[in-house]
Write a protein that holds these residues in place. Sequence first.
Motif, short mmCIF file in Angstrom:
data_model
loop_
_atom_site.label_atom_id
_atom_site.label_comp_id
_atom_site.label_asym_id
_atom_site.label_seq_id
_atom_site.Cartn_x
_atom_site.Cartn_y
_atom_site.Cartn_z
N UNK A 72 146.21 62.87 85.74
CA UNK A 72 146.04 61.59 86.45
C UNK A 72 145.93 60.42 85.49
N UNK A 73 145.13 60.59 84.44
CA UNK A 73 144.89 59.48 83.50
C UNK A 73 146.15 59.14 82.71
N UNK A 74 146.92 60.15 82.34
CA UNK A 74 148.11 59.89 81.53
C UNK A 74 149.34 59.56 82.36
N UNK A 75 149.54 60.26 83.48
CA UNK A 75 150.82 60.20 84.17
C UNK A 75 150.81 59.35 85.43
N UNK A 76 149.66 58.90 85.89
CA UNK A 76 149.60 58.07 87.08
C UNK A 76 150.30 56.73 86.88
#
Length: 299
Positions: A72-76
Motif C-alpha cells: 500500500x505504501x509503495x504502490x498506492x
Amino acid sequence: MKIGFVGTGVMGSRMVKQLLDHGYKVGVYNRTKEKVKVLEEYGAFIAESISSLAHSSDILCTCLSMPEDVGEVYLGTSGLLENAQPGTICIDFTSVGAETSNIIFGQANEKGIDYLDSPVSGGPEGVENGTLTIMVGGKQQAFEKIYPILSVLGETIEYLGPSGSGSIAKLLNQYLVAVHSLAASEAMVTGAAFGLDSEQLFNILKVSYGDSRILRRHMEQYVFDRQFQPGGAVKYVHKDVRLANQLLQEAGMNQFTGQLAEQAFDQAIEKGLHELDMSAVIQPIEEKCGVIVKKTRLL
C-alpha cells in the motif's frame, strides 16, 4: 540529504532518532500525528502526506508491519513510487517475502527509482546500540550510496545480491527464530513436567550444546519473570515463519520443522497472545502439560 521515513513504530521511531542524532534531516509521516509528536520534538519534521514526503525526500525509508502495508505504501496511487523523484533510493526495513520485494523493485526501476529490501535483525536494543544486522538486496550501486546511512543503524551490514536477497536471508533467520522458540519451549516445559527445576535445567542447557540465543533470550528476559511485553510479537514471527515455510517448499522440501513452528505460533494467536512477545509461544504448551516454567530462585 533529506530522508523520509514511513513507519514509526517500535523499530522505526528508534531508527529516526538514531538518524537525527547523527545529523541527518529526517521527515516522518504517520496517519495519526500524535504518534509522531515526540519525533517532532526530537527534531524530525512532520509531513502532511506520504506523497508530500516522497516528493521532498532524497532517501525514503520504510519500516512497516505486514507485506500488505508495504504494498500500500509503495504502490498506492498516493504512495511513494508515484510521488518520488527519479534518482530517489528507497530502503525497506520490513520483513516481507521475496515476491513482494521483486514486485516493488520492478515498478521502482521503471520510474528510475532504486528499491533495496533491507530487513533487519536485533530488535529495539539493536537500533539503540547501533548494532543491527542489516541484510540488503537490490542494485549494488544504490547500496554503496546509502551505506553510510545503514552504518548508523547497524553493525553487520551485508549486501547479498539482487532484489529479494535480503528478504530471503531475513526470512531464513526468522525461520530459525521460530523453530528455536518452539524447541526451547518444548524442552523447558517437558523438564518442568518431569519435576526438574526450571532454572537448574536452563543453567545446564546454556553451557551445553543445546544452548541458543533464543533459549537465553526467552528464559532470562521473559519466561522466568512471566513478563511477555514485546520484543518481537507473536503475530510477526507467525507471519515470518509462514513466509519462510513457502521458501522451503519452493526449494523442494515437503516436511520440515518450520511447519510445526507455524502451527505453534498459530495456536498462540488463537489463544489471544498475538500482541505478546514471541516467547509467549510457550504458554499454550504449558497449558497443555499443566505446568508453568518460572523462576524459583535468583538467577
